[in-house]
Write an enzyme that holds these catalytic residues in place. Structure first.
Site, mmCIF file in Angstrom:
data_model
loop_
_atom_site.group_PDB
_atom_site.id
_atom_site.type_symbol
_atom_site.label_atom_id
_atom_site.label_comp_id
_atom_site.label_asym_id
_atom_site.label_seq_id
_atom_site.Cartn_x
_atom_site.Cartn_y
_atom_site.Cartn_z
ATOM 1 N N LEU B 42 0.933 -1.061 0.042
ATOM 2 C CA LEU B 42 0.068 -0.032 -0.035
ATOM 3 C C LEU B 42 1.022 1.164 -0.062
ATOM 4 O O LEU B 42 0.735 2.201 -0.480
ATOM 5 C CB LEU B 42 -0.826 -0.109 1.159
ATOM 6 C CG LEU B 42 -2.193 -0.849 1.024
ATOM 7 C CD1 LEU B 42 -2.991 -0.845 2.250
ATOM 8 C CD2 LEU B 42 -3.100 -0.213 0.056
ATOM 9 N N ALA B 43 1.928 1.332 0.857
ATOM 10 C CA ALA B 43 2.510 2.437 0.870
ATOM 11 C C ALA B 43 3.556 2.566 -0.302
ATOM 12 O O ALA B 43 3.619 3.989 -0.974
ATOM 13 C CB ALA B 43 3.610 2.392 2.086
ATOM 14 N N ARG B 329 -4.066 -5.443 21.333
ATOM 15 C CA ARG B 329 -3.347 -6.664 21.203
ATOM 16 C C ARG B 329 -2.305 -6.912 22.125
ATOM 17 O O ARG B 329 -2.233 -8.095 22.537
ATOM 18 C CB ARG B 329 -2.754 -6.511 19.984
ATOM 19 C CG ARG B 329 -3.920 -6.332 18.786
ATOM 20 C CD ARG B 329 -3.399 -5.964 17.438
ATOM 21 N NE ARG B 329 -4.499 -6.131 16.407
ATOM 22 C CZ ARG B 329 -4.350 -5.647 15.052
ATOM 23 N NH1 ARG B 329 -2.979 -5.662 14.686
ATOM 24 N NH2 ARG B 329 -5.305 -6.161 14.345
#
Lengths: 248, 636
Positions: B42-43, B329
């Site tokens: 994506l980047a 998380r």
């Protein structure tokens, strides 16, 4: 389990290939198919032999990089399952498994089981996009899209580009892949502006890549890991006819 | 002294102020400037496409066989944006605050605020590209909740949000490739960074099909090469994910920051045997409806269904009543490890906990659960052979995301001028722990909305500098070093595979520098890694030739991991506190909660390579908080 393997070995695109026999003992039924190949490669390294080259990456069924013919079926005996998601519990002790690369004139073999699928990239380059430059987008909720339509577009967009469709087709046709992208974009209001140009250019590129035509056997749909429907092909044909009749 | 170049002014105006004052390059000059982008996730894809749209010449590289396969593809759950479509009180500041707090106050205020601010644009951009996000029946975009927050701000496309976002970016990249603005190089791996006069001038690559070593020059180099969580071998990452591009840049002078901050995801499938190559992630969204528990009695061998309600320990609900099963998380993973280590683990290897849907199925009906999570339940059954509608899933923590990476300033530029790092490859926005659905966001925001301003700001100063030429001696030197290393690997001719070293390193790191760390363990790990590295260069066996050879690719990546792993341990050892994913056993309360030390450790650790065989030097970038109060991160 003990498994007999017949695996296609080929040095490079120009060389002749042949099937080689391997024996593998102590195969755990919880192994994935690719982990079984990993363990074979470990043995080959221990014997200082060149490993079997195969494509793979995410090993969770989404990147589309893995894919081999297993006993004559793309991605193996299970329907709608990538090679990486196939587990050895599907096979039985003593089985002989035939492993070959995906076969299509447009997918030359690079080495062993690795193939070149860049033809798919070129089909997308021909028009598989919406021309929206960064910065041009309107507010997202200004384009309402009905739930059903969004879901249907998603069904088409889910293609992972693995090439099993072309490998399963007796004509090595890429219509399922190409039509899935055409349908994804044509169903959405954002994609409608370019739909005619898109379908003409993508179909022309598909033909230029040495993929064959469709004779409607639907073999592709059975093997597709994402269950892309042949309804997409019908949609592509309609788009293509509309684009040919109503534009100059 | 590290200068993050944070713009002056109030937090909410900093990015606007930057954009109003950044330098521009006129369109005629853009055509003369070339940018290399390594990585097509994506980047990388979004940055390459956006720069090409502006008129720069771009070269894009990936090791996969197509740009569409980068590991962004695997993100399941969603992408956050402060759109407030649910009218539940969300806004940019709240998202900024959640992210800063989620990161345990170890990230920069200005970066995180900008991330939240740009989240609004990302959803618009993705929709315009045709990303089929989930919709309500009225046609408007739908949202769901994720761990660590109390609003619904996560946009999603079934369980394939990453794939759909990546296809949007990939298609934009393919469009620019067809237009001739981008040259794409698939099956190419970057093996070194080339510097001329201290500035990034290009890269050395290897064509993974022909084995050819190539030189590529540019006015700026962007590394968008993802995270290095695969260092543990068993992880949720793709097999090819690696830290080599950033590590080789580190060895050329780029500082590494937050190196030991690696997120261990709580909801992965447990390891089932020694053959295992990968731990499959089950989307965190399952925690919206699933309840996590273990048998209250140690070593209870009964099947889940035979354990009565009052003999089950819903430990997250017990310890963290406010957030329960949606605790962040790091907290959820550590709590699972605590129960497993205390002898309450379930499954064949006693290394898992239950994720139970029976209550949700009773309350909402099986149909509803099937509609929400059908694909995940199917995937679970495919891998384990277990039907999770009728018995609980078994899940276990697994290495997942690296908050650490190359140190970058506000412009995403590393300590090497002209070298930028985007997405998971940099350290910037997540502090010591990343919130769910913020990774797709950060990758996209870096590539679509930040780099297309900050890279031109750098290039504006390069118009009069001649483009580096590949016949410069710096290229020859880098190429020779790359060739020498490849020859070395091929000629050791020992007995052990690269995977053997990778697995050994991974197990060592998971044990000593994973969910919990302590000083003695870290020192042992540093010594152990040193021995393993010696053995690697003595006993490695790379069979095959210098052409297409996956073993040769692995050898280079493992060689880098064997150095990077040591820095992870040194980083963890130097930080005498517990924060986010970094839990030092010496720094905890009586009931096992993390104790942060803001007095002494409210800084980013940035490490400088000093040469082979020497220890890296630590630089500190102080973190200043003007808009939030540092609090104990409590989810109780």
């Amino acid at each position: 389990m003990k498994i007999h393997l017949k695996i296609w070995r080929q040095e490079n695109a120009g060389a002749d290939g042949r099937l080689m026999d391997y024996e593998l003992g102590e195969v755990d039924e919880n192994m994935s198919f690719l982990e079984m190949l990993d363990s074979l490669n470990e043995q080959l390294i221990a014997r200082s032999e060149r490993v079997i080259e195969f494509d793979h990456d995410c090993r969770e069924g989404i990147c589309g990089q893995c894919g081999v013919m297993i006993n004559g079926r793309a991605h193996g005996p299970l329907d709608h399952t990538t090679t990486c998601q196939l587990h050895m519990r599907t096979f039985r002790d003593g089985d002989t498994i035939l492993i070959e690369p995906f076969r299509a004139a447009a997918f030359p073999v690079l080495r062993d089981l690795k193939i070149d699928r860049s033809a798919f990239d070129r089909i997308i380059q021909a028009g598989g996009f919406i021309s929206a430059n960064t910065g041009q987008a309107p507010e997202a909720n200004s384009i309402p899209i009905g739930h059903e339509m969004a879901e249907s577009a998603f069904d088409s967009a889910a293609c992972i580009g693995c090439g099993a469709c072309a490998a399963s087709c007796k004509n090595a046709s890429a219509v399922l892949f190409t039509s899935a992208k055409i349908s994804h974009l044509a169903q959405l209001p954002q994609g409608k502006v370019e739909r005619e140009l898109r379908v003409r250019k993508m179909v022309a590129q598909m033909d230029a890549e040495a993929f064959g035509g469709c004779s409607d056997t639907r073999a592709c749909e059975v093997e597709c890991p994402q269950q892309i429907s042949v309804a997409n092909i019908a949609r592509m044909n309609r788009e293509y006819l509309t684009a040919s009749w109503f534009s100059v | 002294m590290l200068n993050a170049k944070i713009p002056e002014g109030p937090l909410k105006d900093k990015w606007t102020h930057y954009k109003e004052h950044s330098r521009l390059v006129n369109p005629a000059n853009r055509r003369k400037l070339e940018v290399i982008v390594v990585g097509t996730g994506l980047a990388g894809a979004s940055c390459a496409a956006s720069l090409a749209e502006q008129g720069y010449r771009v070269k894009s590289f990936c090791f996969q066989d197509s740009a569409r396969r980068a590991h962004s593809v695997a993100a399941q759950g969603g992408v956050n944006a402060a759109k407030n479509y649910k009218n539940d009180g969300d806004n940019v500041f709240r998202m900024f605050y959640d992210t800063i707090k989620g990161g345990d106050f170890r990230s920069r205020e200005a970066n995180v605020y900008r991330l939240a601010e740009c989240s609004l644009n990302l959803i618009d951009q993705a929709v315009a590209q045709g990303v089929p996000f989930a919709r309500e029946y009225g046609g408007y975009l739908n949202n769901r909740s994720f761990g660590g927050v109390q609003v619904s701000r996560t946009f999603y496309a079934r369980g394939q949000t990453g794939q759909q976002l990546l296809l949007g970016a990939y298609q934009a990249l393919m469009r620019q490739t067809a237009a001739g603005q981008v040259q794409t190089f698939t099956r190419h791996e970057m093996l070194d960074l080339v510097l001329i006069d201290g500035k990034a001038a290009g890269i050395i690559t290897r064509d993974l099909v022909t084995g050819q070593i190539e030189r590529h020059a540019a006015n700026a180099v962007v590394l968008a090469t993802g995270g290095y969580g695969k260092i543990y071998y068993l992880s949720t990452l793709a097999m090819g994910c690696n830290g080599s591009a950033i590590w080789r840049a580190h060895k050329k002078g780029a500082f590494m920051a937050g190196t030991s901050w690696i997120q261990i995801h709580p909801t992965s499938l447990p390891q089932s045997g020694s053959h295992q190559s990968k731990l499959t992630l089950m989307s965190e969204s399952l925690r919206n409806d699933g309840r996590i528990w273990v048998p209250a009695k140690q070593g209870d061998a009964r099947a889940a269904g035979e354990i009565p309600e009052d003999e089950r320990d819903y430990y997250l609900e017990r310890r963290y009543p406010a957030f329960g099963n949606l605790s962040p998380r790091d907290i959820a993973s550590r709590a699972a490890k605590e129960r497993i280590d205390a002898g309450h683990g379930v499954g064949a290897m006693k290394n898992a906990v239950y994720l139970d849907f029976s209550k949700a199925i009773k309350e909402q009906g099986e149909g509803k659960i099937r509609e929400k999570y059908g694909n995940l339940f199917r995937m679970y059954q495919k891998i384990t052979g277990i039907d999770a509608y009728h018995q609980p899933m078994m899940i276990s923590p697994a290495a997942h995301f690296t908050m650490g990476g190359l140190w970058v300033d506000y412009e995403l530029m590393t300590t090497i001028p002209g070298l930028f790092a985007l997405g998971e490859a940099n350290f910037a926005d997540h502090g010591a722990n990343r919130l769910g659905a913020n990774s797709l966001l950060q990758a996209c925001v870096d590539g679509y909305f930040i780099a297309p301003y900050t890279i031109p700001n750098f290039l504006a100063g390069e118009i009069n500098t001649p483009r580096p030429a590949v016949d410069h001696p710096a290229f020859a030197e880098a190429e020779a070093a790359v060739r020498k290393q490849l020859d070395l690997f091929l000629n050791i001719k020992g007995k052990l595979s690269a995977d053997h070293f990778h697995k050994t390193l991974g197990a060592l790191l998971y044990d000593k520098c994973g969910l919990a760390r302590n000083a003695d363990g870290l020192r042992e790990a540093i010594a152990g890694i040193g021995e393993l590295r010696n053995s690697f260069y003595r006993d490695l066996n790379v069979t095959g030739d210098g052409l297409l050879n996956s073993e040769l690719e692995k050898a280079g990546r493992v060689a880098d991991y064997l150095e990077l792993g040591e820095l992870m341990c040194r980083d963890a050892l130097s930080r005498e506190e517990s924060c986010g994913a970094h839990f030092r056993e010496e720094h905890q309360t009586k009931d096992g909660e993390a104790v942060r030390n803001d007095e002494d450790f409210c800084f980013v650790s940035a490490w400088e390579w000093m040469g082979a065989g020497k220890e890296q030097v630590l630089h500190r970038e102080p973190l200043e908080f003007e808009n939030v109060k540092l609090t104990v991160r409590s989810y109780k």
